[in-house]
Write an enzyme that holds these catalytic residues in place. Structure first.
Site, mmCIF file in Angstrom:
data_model
loop_
_atom_site.group_PDB
_atom_site.id
_atom_site.type_symbol
_atom_site.label_atom_id
_atom_site.label_comp_id
_atom_site.label_asym_id
_atom_site.label_seq_id
_atom_site.Cartn_x
_atom_site.Cartn_y
_atom_site.Cartn_z
ATOM 1 N N ASP A 49 0.733 -1.133 -0.054
ATOM 2 C CA ASP A 49 0.167 -0.082 -0.227
ATOM 3 C C ASP A 49 0.873 1.205 -0.181
ATOM 4 O O ASP A 49 1.992 1.225 0.512
ATOM 5 C CB ASP A 49 -1.127 0.068 1.331
ATOM 6 C CG ASP A 49 -1.865 -1.106 1.291
ATOM 7 O OD1 ASP A 49 -2.257 -1.537 0.198
ATOM 8 O OD2 ASP A 49 -2.223 -1.428 2.392
HETATM 9 N N1 URA Z 1 -1.246 -6.037 3.679
HETATM 10 C C1 URA Z 1 -1.860 -4.711 3.860
HETATM 11 O O1 URA Z 1 -2.831 -4.568 4.347
HETATM 12 N N2 URA Z 1 -1.161 -3.802 3.272
HETATM 13 C C2 URA Z 1 0.014 -3.968 2.366
HETATM 14 O O2 URA Z 1 0.553 -2.837 1.930
HETATM 15 C C3 URA Z 1 0.574 -5.255 2.785
HETATM 16 C C4 URA Z 1 -0.221 -6.335 3.087
#
Ligand code: URA
Length: 240
Positions: free
Chosen positions: A104
């Site tokens: 993310d």
């Molecule tokens: N899980 C998430 O919620 N975000 C990420 O960036 C990676 C795994």
């Protein structure tokens, strides 16, 4: 493998087809130390190349470990927002180096990028069960019940997350280390949300056999070592 010299230079991001043809005709390009003025010259992959006296990295295959900082999208390109590709020299994008999976925008830590589409695909295949380890800071202390719920496998709105290992780290109980086998969209945040916790920060420490190099600060990257690549490749070949 051999490739036309003009095409090779375009692929390496040196310039457009017409620009590189002009450079070649002007004698600005050497192959293995010899000026070559024919744009159609059949050039060996990984040949030693210079353009206007400067050596060019002629490898078409690259594997990169990046310490992703917060604030960048994990994408090969985006019209509006900066992406992780902005941290690498343009030649990497030109030869098709791409992130393996996604973190993310606000997640930090280990991101692998590769030009090897087959490796990329294999590492993400659910049947390969490539483990990922994340450090999560949450808003309220974690409990033994959370550990048990993660170990059981959590029911999320659109899928059942496989059992995952949750450890509560020393301190006030708001730091957890979680090992997951899958990589669904917002998976870790959604797993914590399912036990009533909000993830405040998320950081990936490992991806399969690959561990984030402590020497890399956020935004820094390096190529994988031979050992790292061998371990990852053999991991990608295992399983279904
Ligand atoms: N899980 C998430 O919620 N975000 C990420 O960036 C990676 C795994």
């Amino acid at each position: 493998m051999n490739m036309r010299l003009d095409r090779y230079l375009v692929t390496l991001g040196v310039g457009s087809r017409s620009q590189v043809q002009k450079m070649i005709r002007q004698g600005a390009v050497t192959v293995e130390g010899t000026p070559v003025r024919d744009p159609g010259f059949s050039c060996r992959e990984n040949a030693s190349l210079t353009v206007s006296g400067a050596a060019l990295d002629s490898r078409l295959t690259r594997h990169v470990m990046l310490h992703k900082p917060a604030g960048l999208l994990t994408a090969a390109r985006d019209k509006k927002q900066p992406t992780v590709m902005d941290l690498l020299p343009p030649a990497y994008a030109a030869i098709g180096c791409m992130p393996v999976g996604r973190l993310d925008k606000d997640t930090t830590g280990l991101l692998l990028l590769t030009t090897d589409g087959e490796l990329n695909h294999r590492l993400l295949a659910p049947a390969r069960h490539v483990d990922k380890v994340y450090l999560a800071k949450v808003d309220v202390p974690l409990t033994e019940a959370d550990i048990a719920a993660f170990a059981q496998g959590l029911h999320l709105s659109d899928f059942d997350a496989q059992p995952a290992l949750l450890e509560i780290l020393p301190g006030d109980g708001t730091m957890g280390r979680v090992t997951v086998h899958e990589g669904k969209f917002h998976q870790v945040k959604r797993m914590f949300s399912a036990v009533g916790k909000e993830v405040l920060t998320l950081h990936r420490e490992t991806f399969g056999s690959l561990q984030l190099d402590d020497a890399l600060s956020p935004g820094q990257w390096r190529e994988l070592t031979e050992e790292e690549l061998t371990a990852l490749t053999s991991q990608a070949q295992m399983g279904g």
